[in-house]
Design an enzyme around this catalytic site. Sequence first.
Site, mmCIF file in Angstrom:
data_model
loop_
_atom_site.group_PDB
_atom_site.id
_atom_site.type_symbol
_atom_site.label_atom_id
_atom_site.label_comp_id
_atom_site.label_asym_id
_atom_site.label_seq_id
_atom_site.Cartn_x
_atom_site.Cartn_y
_atom_site.Cartn_z
ATOM 1 N N ASN A 149 0.836 -1.193 0.000
ATOM 2 C CA ASN A 149 0.000 0.000 0.000
ATOM 3 C C ASN A 149 0.878 1.252 0.000
ATOM 4 O O ASN A 149 2.042 1.189 0.374
ATOM 5 C CB ASN A 149 -0.906 -0.009 1.233
ATOM 6 C CG ASN A 149 -2.055 -0.974 1.078
ATOM 7 O OD1 ASN A 149 -2.680 -1.031 0.022
ATOM 8 N ND2 ASN A 149 -2.336 -1.755 2.111
ATOM 9 N N CYS A 170 -4.756 -7.366 -3.792
ATOM 10 C CA CYS A 170 -5.293 -7.128 -2.457
ATOM 11 C C CYS A 170 -6.285 -8.244 -2.154
ATOM 12 O O CYS A 170 -6.800 -8.894 -3.063
ATOM 13 C CB CYS A 170 -5.969 -5.758 -2.410
ATOM 14 S SG CYS A 170 -6.637 -5.280 -0.795
ATOM 15 N N HIS A 171 -6.568 -8.482 -0.863
ATOM 16 C CA HIS A 171 -7.488 -9.567 -0.502
ATOM 17 C C HIS A 171 -8.827 -9.058 0.022
ATOM 18 O O HIS A 171 -9.627 -9.831 0.538
ATOM 19 C CB HIS A 171 -6.842 -10.484 0.538
ATOM 20 C CG HIS A 171 -6.144 -9.753 1.643
ATOM 21 N ND1 HIS A 171 -4.833 -9.976 1.979
ATOM 22 C CD2 HIS A 171 -6.577 -8.787 2.482
ATOM 23 C CE1 HIS A 171 -4.489 -9.184 2.976
ATOM 24 N NE2 HIS A 171 -5.527 -8.459 3.300
ATOM 25 N N HIS A 201 -9.846 -0.753 -2.059
ATOM 26 C CA HIS A 201 -10.410 -0.361 -0.768
ATOM 27 C C HIS A 201 -11.708 0.431 -0.914
ATOM 28 O O HIS A 201 -12.260 0.869 0.103
ATOM 29 C CB HIS A 201 -9.397 0.407 0.089
ATOM 30 C CG HIS A 201 -8.260 -0.443 0.549
ATOM 31 N ND1 HIS A 201 -7.148 0.077 1.181
ATOM 32 C CD2 HIS A 201 -8.039 -1.777 0.467
ATOM 33 C CE1 HIS A 201 -6.306 -0.901 1.462
ATOM 34 N NE2 HIS A 201 -6.825 -2.039 1.032
ATOM 35 N N TYR A 258 -12.487 6.919 4.280
ATOM 36 C CA TYR A 258 -12.738 7.407 2.921
ATOM 37 C C TYR A 258 -14.068 8.156 2.806
ATOM 38 O O TYR A 258 -14.276 8.915 1.854
ATOM 39 C CB TYR A 258 -12.762 6.244 1.924
ATOM 40 C CG TYR A 258 -11.648 5.245 2.116
ATOM 41 C CD1 TYR A 258 -10.341 5.666 2.379
ATOM 42 C CD2 TYR A 258 -11.885 3.886 2.044
ATOM 43 C CE1 TYR A 258 -9.325 4.762 2.564
ATOM 44 C CE2 TYR A 258 -10.869 2.966 2.223
ATOM 45 C CZ TYR A 258 -9.596 3.410 2.489
ATOM 46 O OH TYR A 258 -8.583 2.508 2.673
#
Length: 488
Positions: A149, A170-171, A201, A258
């Site tokens: 990241n 990414c998971h 994300h 976010y």
Amino acid sequence: MSFKIAIIGAGSVGFTKKLFTDILCVPEFKDIEFALTDISEHNLGMIQAILDRIVEANGLPTKVTATTDRRKALEDARYIISCVRVGGLEAYADDIRIPLKYGIDQCVGDTICAGGILYGQRNIPVILDFCKDIREVAETDAKFLNYANPMAMNTWAAIEYGKVDTVGLCHGVQHGAEQIAEVLGAKSPSELDYVCSGINHQTWFIELRLNGRAIGKDELVAAFEAHPVYSKQEKLRIDVLKRFGVYSTESNGHLSEYLPWYRKRPDEITRWIDMSDWIHGETGGYLRYSTETRNWFETEYPQFLEAASKPIDPARRSNEHASHILEALETNRVYRGHFNVKNNGVITNLPLDAIIESPGFVDRFGINMAAGITLPEPCAATCMSSINVQRMSVHAAIAGDIDLLKLAMLHDPLVGAVSTPEEVWQMVDEMVVAQAAWLPQYADAVPAAKERLAKSKVKTREWAGAARRNVRSIDELRAEKAALKQAG
């Protein structure tokens, strides 16, 4: 098959071990070479001992080498995997601590927000160095798999400026799908079919089918609200599901960074988060977790080494993308996953240059994205806010432009909701000065930033945040693990 995989940042011991064992679950890969590289000889020594023990215990011909000479590790590599954390926990602590002085409370701070933006500034020069080495000494057309990241910024820089074939991994999508399958009562996550798309994300489950039956918003809301655990841990995500109509992949704590409506006032933070685990919104939660994990590994290393003597069990192969991508590319066994790549029209209502995370298929011809996806307008709108910040942040990091960096920070949704322009300007100066050792592109800007800080009249405060916990000692961690074992 015989080829070479280089792992940069291999001192991330637990994750490197997972990638290693996943890849060796593919029978055709037993003769490959792993070249480990890191700036820490200490960590390299620990991980090499663990991987050597795995190879010996399983009677494999696999070769494992370790070196602090990155170019040597990358020589003739076909695949390069990055899981670096530039600046380590020292810089990361400033990513959390300094913004708190200006009222910005982050749970993770590694994607956007104040911490994520500075993390990108530290990473991007290093990413470009990786790419230079890959172009010069790795196999022709080598593939760069980035796990580090901030995912979008790192991948953006590697593709646009590093000129290397790059995919970000990414998971989050897998974990979100597992949650949905569980609340819907599925016997296995494989019963759930879905389309999940957006940016890293901020990826959205825009289509869901359980055993072929379409799942709508109302059914999903009811399922989450009825779940005895997720109804408490994922309050914010459930609220977003109610308002947006679709579920987000990202954890309760990460998502709150976010979408500023949930994290701009201390009393609102405590209303929406859950303190049962760091990932649900705790102030600086991931920093605490990472610190405890590092301390635990250092202390309990003999146990990790002993566990490496167990046979590799292909049935326990993880859902991390890397091994499945390599298997598809090398054996032509098709793999479907979710990948971070340049948009180029894959998502119709996001910019062409953005790094998106969306479904794709892998075979011997490469990664092939499913094109023509249109996000619901609210999802696209939140993604756009982050994309604009990411783009400015990448450009600032490339140019070493502190003024553009400040503008990127000002446009961050949470930073802009909490801080004034004067506060943002001073905060960036303070963060750049504090992290100058990892920000070579800003070397010329640091003296002026120090002068401005000396003259500044912007007030700050020492604040631990709305929901901060102290790092636990090894004894406390042992007691907690023992209690959980006894309860289980």
